[in-house]
Design a protein around this motif. Sequence first.
Motif, mmCIF file in Angstrom:
data_model
loop_
_atom_site.group_PDB
_atom_site.id
_atom_site.type_symbol
_atom_site.label_atom_id
_atom_site.label_comp_id
_atom_site.label_asym_id
_atom_site.label_seq_id
_atom_site.Cartn_x
_atom_site.Cartn_y
_atom_site.Cartn_z
ATOM 1 N N ILE A 27 0.832 -1.196 0.000
ATOM 2 C CA ILE A 27 0.000 0.000 0.000
ATOM 3 C C ILE A 27 0.867 1.246 0.000
ATOM 4 O O ILE A 27 0.486 2.292 -0.507
ATOM 5 C CB ILE A 27 -0.971 -0.024 1.211
ATOM 6 C CG1 ILE A 27 -2.233 0.744 0.892
ATOM 7 C CG2 ILE A 27 -0.347 0.565 2.446
ATOM 8 C CD1 ILE A 27 -3.187 0.025 0.017
ATOM 9 N N LEU A 28 2.095 1.136 0.567
ATOM 10 C CA LEU A 28 2.945 2.333 0.630
ATOM 11 C C LEU A 28 3.818 2.488 -0.605
ATOM 12 O O LEU A 28 4.092 3.596 -1.045
ATOM 13 C CB LEU A 28 3.831 2.274 1.875
ATOM 14 C CG LEU A 28 3.115 2.415 3.220
ATOM 15 C CD1 LEU A 28 4.123 2.384 4.358
ATOM 16 C CD2 LEU A 28 2.343 3.710 3.281
ATOM 17 N N PHE A 29 4.297 1.370 -1.147
ATOM 18 C CA PHE A 29 5.334 1.493 -2.167
ATOM 19 C C PHE A 29 4.939 0.973 -3.541
ATOM 20 O O PHE A 29 5.628 1.240 -4.514
ATOM 21 C CB PHE A 29 6.607 0.782 -1.711
ATOM 22 C CG PHE A 29 7.121 1.278 -0.399
ATOM 23 C CD1 PHE A 29 7.564 2.585 -0.261
ATOM 24 C CD2 PHE A 29 7.114 0.469 0.714
ATOM 25 C CE1 PHE A 29 8.017 3.065 0.951
ATOM 26 C CE2 PHE A 29 7.570 0.937 1.945
ATOM 27 C CZ PHE A 29 8.015 2.237 2.046
ATOM 28 N N ALA A 30 3.846 0.191 -3.613
ATOM 29 C CA ALA A 30 3.587 -0.506 -4.882
ATOM 30 C C ALA A 30 3.341 0.463 -6.025
ATOM 31 O O ALA A 30 3.663 0.170 -7.169
ATOM 32 C CB ALA A 30 2.397 -1.447 -4.725
ATOM 33 N N HIS A 31 2.793 1.645 -5.732
ATOM 34 C CA HIS A 31 2.510 2.557 -6.841
ATOM 35 C C HIS A 31 3.795 3.029 -7.500
ATOM 36 O O HIS A 31 3.784 3.438 -8.655
ATOM 37 C CB HIS A 31 1.684 3.724 -6.350
ATOM 38 C CG HIS A 31 2.377 4.560 -5.319
ATOM 39 N ND1 HIS A 31 2.379 4.228 -3.996
ATOM 40 C CD2 HIS A 31 3.105 5.681 -5.440
ATOM 41 C CE1 HIS A 31 3.082 5.131 -3.335
ATOM 42 N NE2 HIS A 31 3.538 6.024 -4.186
ATOM 43 N N LYS A 36 2.200 -1.596 -14.419
ATOM 44 C CA LYS A 36 2.395 -2.804 -15.219
ATOM 45 C C LYS A 36 3.268 -3.822 -14.504
ATOM 46 O O LYS A 36 3.615 -4.845 -15.074
ATOM 47 C CB LYS A 36 3.023 -2.427 -16.558
ATOM 48 C CG LYS A 36 2.050 -1.655 -17.427
ATOM 49 C CD LYS A 36 2.668 -1.253 -18.726
ATOM 50 C CE LYS A 36 1.663 -0.461 -19.532
ATOM 51 N NZ LYS A 36 2.272 0.169 -20.685
ATOM 52 N N SER A 37 3.636 -3.524 -13.272
ATOM 53 C CA SER A 37 4.540 -4.415 -12.556
ATOM 54 C C SER A 37 3.747 -5.481 -11.804
ATOM 55 O O SER A 37 2.724 -5.196 -11.190
ATOM 56 C CB SER A 37 5.371 -3.598 -11.582
ATOM 57 O OG SER A 37 5.863 -4.435 -10.577
ATOM 58 N N LYS A 38 4.250 -6.711 -11.841
ATOM 59 C CA LYS A 38 3.600 -7.793 -11.090
ATOM 60 C C LYS A 38 4.237 -7.958 -9.721
ATOM 61 O O LYS A 38 3.934 -8.916 -9.014
ATOM 62 C CB LYS A 38 3.719 -9.100 -11.858
ATOM 63 C CG LYS A 38 2.700 -9.235 -12.971
ATOM 64 C CD LYS A 38 2.673 -10.656 -13.472
ATOM 65 C CE LYS A 38 1.549 -10.837 -14.469
ATOM 66 N NZ LYS A 38 1.448 -12.207 -14.931
ATOM 67 N N TYR A 42 3.821 -10.854 -6.621
ATOM 68 C CA TYR A 42 4.864 -11.766 -6.160
ATOM 69 C C TYR A 42 5.108 -11.614 -4.671
ATOM 70 O O TYR A 42 5.300 -12.600 -3.958
ATOM 71 C CB TYR A 42 6.158 -11.535 -6.947
ATOM 72 C CG TYR A 42 6.005 -11.844 -8.413
ATOM 73 C CD1 TYR A 42 5.215 -12.925 -8.808
ATOM 74 C CD2 TYR A 42 6.613 -11.079 -9.390
ATOM 75 C CE1 TYR A 42 5.042 -13.211 -10.137
ATOM 76 C CE2 TYR A 42 6.450 -11.366 -10.728
ATOM 77 C CZ TYR A 42 5.652 -12.438 -11.100
ATOM 78 O OH TYR A 42 5.473 -12.726 -12.406
ATOM 79 N N LEU A 43 5.069 -10.365 -4.209
ATOM 80 C CA LEU A 43 5.266 -10.138 -2.784
ATOM 81 C C LEU A 43 4.145 -10.807 -1.986
ATOM 82 O O LEU A 43 4.397 -11.496 -0.991
ATOM 83 C CB LEU A 43 5.300 -8.639 -2.499
ATOM 84 C CG LEU A 43 5.444 -8.276 -1.023
ATOM 85 C CD1 LEU A 43 6.787 -8.740 -0.502
ATOM 86 C CD2 LEU A 43 5.279 -6.784 -0.821
ATOM 87 N N ALA A 44 2.906 -10.620 -2.464
ATOM 88 C CA ALA A 44 1.765 -11.201 -1.754
ATOM 89 C C ALA A 44 1.875 -12.725 -1.730
ATOM 90 O O ALA A 44 1.644 -13.363 -0.703
ATOM 91 C CB ALA A 44 0.464 -10.777 -2.411
ATOM 92 N N MET A 155 -6.276 -11.543 -12.815
ATOM 93 C CA MET A 155 -6.328 -10.079 -12.723
ATOM 94 C C MET A 155 -5.340 -9.406 -13.672
ATOM 95 O O MET A 155 -5.144 -8.202 -13.601
ATOM 96 C CB MET A 155 -6.020 -9.622 -11.295
ATOM 97 C CG MET A 155 -6.961 -10.145 -10.245
ATOM 98 S SD MET A 155 -8.694 -9.771 -10.547
ATOM 99 C CE MET A 155 -8.733 -8.020 -10.195
ATOM 100 N N SER A 156 -4.698 -10.188 -14.568
ATOM 101 C CA SER A 156 -3.611 -9.586 -15.338
ATOM 102 C C SER A 156 -4.104 -8.497 -16.273
ATOM 103 O O SER A 156 -3.325 -7.651 -16.698
ATOM 104 C CB SER A 156 -2.872 -10.663 -16.127
ATOM 105 O OG SER A 156 -3.779 -11.347 -16.945
ATOM 106 N N GLU A 157 -5.399 -8.499 -16.592
ATOM 107 C CA GLU A 157 -5.863 -7.409 -17.465
ATOM 108 C C GLU A 157 -5.873 -6.061 -16.754
ATOM 109 O O GLU A 157 -6.044 -5.026 -17.383
ATOM 110 C CB GLU A 157 -7.254 -7.725 -18.011
ATOM 111 C CG GLU A 157 -8.280 -7.984 -16.954
ATOM 112 C CD GLU A 157 -9.527 -8.633 -17.564
ATOM 113 O OE1 GLU A 157 -10.610 -8.324 -17.096
ATOM 114 O OE2 GLU A 157 -9.395 -9.429 -18.507
#
Lengths: 810, 103
Positions: A27-31, A36-38, A42-44, A155-157
Amino acid sequence: MDSLGNTLANLLTIAWLLPLFGFVVQILFAHKWGRKSKAAAYLAIFCIGTGFVCSATAFYKWDKQAGHLVFKEAKPAATEVAEPKNDSKAEVTEEAHPKKHSGRQTVFSGTFYQLAQFGDLQLSLDYYIDSLTLAMFVMVTLIATCIHIFATGYMSEELVEDYVDHQVHSHDGGHFHRPGRFYRFFSYLSLFCFAMLGLVIAGNIFQVFVFWELVGICSYLLIGFYVERHSASTAANKAFIVNRVGDFGFIIGLMILWTSFGTFNFADQHVSDGGVKPGLFSMVTRDHHGEFPKSADGKEVVLTTQQDGHGAWQVPPETSPRKTIAYTLLIVAGLGVFGGCVGKSAQFPLQTWLPDAMEGPTPVSALVHSATMVAAGVYLAGRFYPMFVPEVLLVIAYVGCITAFVAATIAIVATDIKKVLAYSTISQLGYMMLGLGVGGWGAGLFHLITHAFFKSLMFLCSGSVIAGCHHEQEMPKMGGLLRKMPITALTMLVGVIAIAGLAIPGIYLKFWSFVPYLSVYEDHGYVLSFSGYHSKDAILATALAYTKLNPLHFLLFLIPLLTAGITSFYMFRLWFYTFLGKPRDQHLHEHVHESPWVMTAPLLVLSFFAAFCALGGEHHGSLFGVLHHSEPVHVHHGFEAANSVSLPSHQAIEDSHASAGQAALLAAFVGMALSYLIYGKGVVNPDEIQRQASGVHAFLANKWGFDDLYDVMFVKPAHVVAKFAAAIDKFVFDEILHTFVRMGIAVSKWDRKFDEGVIDGIVNLMGNSTHSLGISLRNVQTGKIRQYVTFIAVSVVTLFVLLFALYPKG
Amino acid sequence: MQPIDPNPFLIVGAVLFVCGVVCMTTKRNGIGVLMGVELVLNGANLNFITFSRCTPLGLDGQVFSLFVIVLAAAEAAVALAIALNFYNNHLTIDVDRGDELHG
């Protein structure tokens, strides 16, 4: 032994907190990682996967201590599983932290952290680990891992900068555009896993409530994931609000418990002065006949708050102060807590939110709304079982029975593939509640675990179908998908057989003896059957034994039996409708494709567990054996009551097993056969039946009218009240405010006039006069030097003349 | 020193002053204007000296007139420089042409 407790607590804590870590990071860093990053996925997966490894390790360690119920000993040796190993058990329980009721249960409990203390009320984060906790941890983390992996494909779309939502239309008639929300989905999933595991490990009922709400909010966020779709945001609101109704009961239950018992803890607590404070389960004890210790007038239950020399909890002697609770209050508290379970597990009469919750993405339906969160209600009912008196159990049984039947009938007419599964989920949850209610503690929770596997499997299969059909969910448009998507179809078939409870009697499996590491299956051959057969059997057998004891409640056996047949019917209907027959929508059929490996691999894993996790059933099965370890002691003997409901003992259940099992199997086969004739073979045209029984069909398709009823009973009155309140707001409070505002405006206007007329006037006058003076003086400045000289000379002469004329003489 | 009649001196001074003023106001030639200034100053000088001689003030008047002469020389130097620059800019020393600073 304590070290085992610590090890288990540490492992499960890691498994519990890792998803929280994942959530915070995402929630803090993923943006920053880009849309387009998976990486977020992978972290989850890493967090929940590691959680699974930790849980499985903990389970293995526990199993080793408990007598190798599942895994083999290092040296292969014949182990007796059916009987508890008394010698090793004695050693286990002697040092095990709280010894409760008898030597059967092994519980590890303790406190992580004390949050607050208000007078006597302690709020703390505790853990309570028994075999049920461990089984739930392994189940939740395993299913969650599979679903996380599936979701990376499904959810890849969302992995785009500009996602076009085809189901939302903007004002100009085009589709709605928004940035992809891939990482947000996974952060919600991680938060959910954290909340769910926290609920399972919780060591007091208040902590359960906290995580109960946390899974609720995760469910809300995930149902409303496509928040721009009106149906999704409405469904999210509905789920949340309906759950509030149940939670209200939960809070009432909590208040009663706190007032009467003075603690929220399940297990006993060591207090700082060396004594032991009894937990909830220790305070309510029953004698060998299942009777509570009562006060002289028989209306109050005396709590066992004093320990005897052996550590067993006893009623304090008459002379010392006693804690009591009115029997009716105990009923109300039980009903209140069960009310929370009704909301969360979508039981009658609060079942309406779950079908709408299918608006969320399919992995969410699989994880949250079938396998784990909705099962939390059943889990809590099981966890809280020692506090339920027979009257409460009767209510639970009837609620479960009604739910199972109502939902199953609606599922017959549903055409949306996910809706069928949703109603089936409600129905199966009703089964579990029924199982618990009729005294089958193990049976209900057994079904909880098996159902979690086959239902999450079927939801993922439906997700695979939906993804393959380009988001078409209506079964009438499918058909003939078997060849196009064989893996999905076959894994789905495994799930369908499992939930229908089919089995082939007389064929026994021997091949398990070849599997290394697994101990239990060596000496027994098994009926060829999948998991649902065993757990449903267990519930029906308990129900039969219950109705034999309480002939008045015979419906508690007949309706579930009928429902078993209906279940088999509609599940096979779903399968035949979707995968067999001719393609009904040629255009759609041409574009269908099998899902990629990242989606089918979890299906295969789950189908394995859906098929075999309950192998051995109740008698020799390891899963049931594991759960059986945590069974509240009083369940074993049953309860014979003269003037209230009786509960069957294990022996009575055992005696009914054969007949109940045969009846269930017969019902399942009849259901399947009917389904095959209608939908597989096409002997009778289903549309014809629908026309013949149009009234019934309309009634069922209208979901028994519950939504309409609640609309009239609650939603419309709420709207009326809201409109009235809005009118008061508008015509009274707003008017008062407006008057004040108008007065303010009038004062301001006057003030403005004063400002403009007087203050500004003075200032402007000075400015203007100075300006005009300057303008006029400007003409003097001609730039002609001779003129200046003339002025000077004339001025000097004038000055002199004036001087002489005016200066006083003398 | 015998007393003298100051009137003839004052009349000459007044004539000089008036000639100077008329010269300043009428001349369009910048140099002519400067010459008018000199006349005015010297008319004033004559007044200083006359009153100094006819009153018991000592040499104050003479000292003043010496100052005036020095200042006039300095003023002439500055004014001639201005005149040169004026000529450079306007190719004439007609003071009526220098009216760019009019209001």
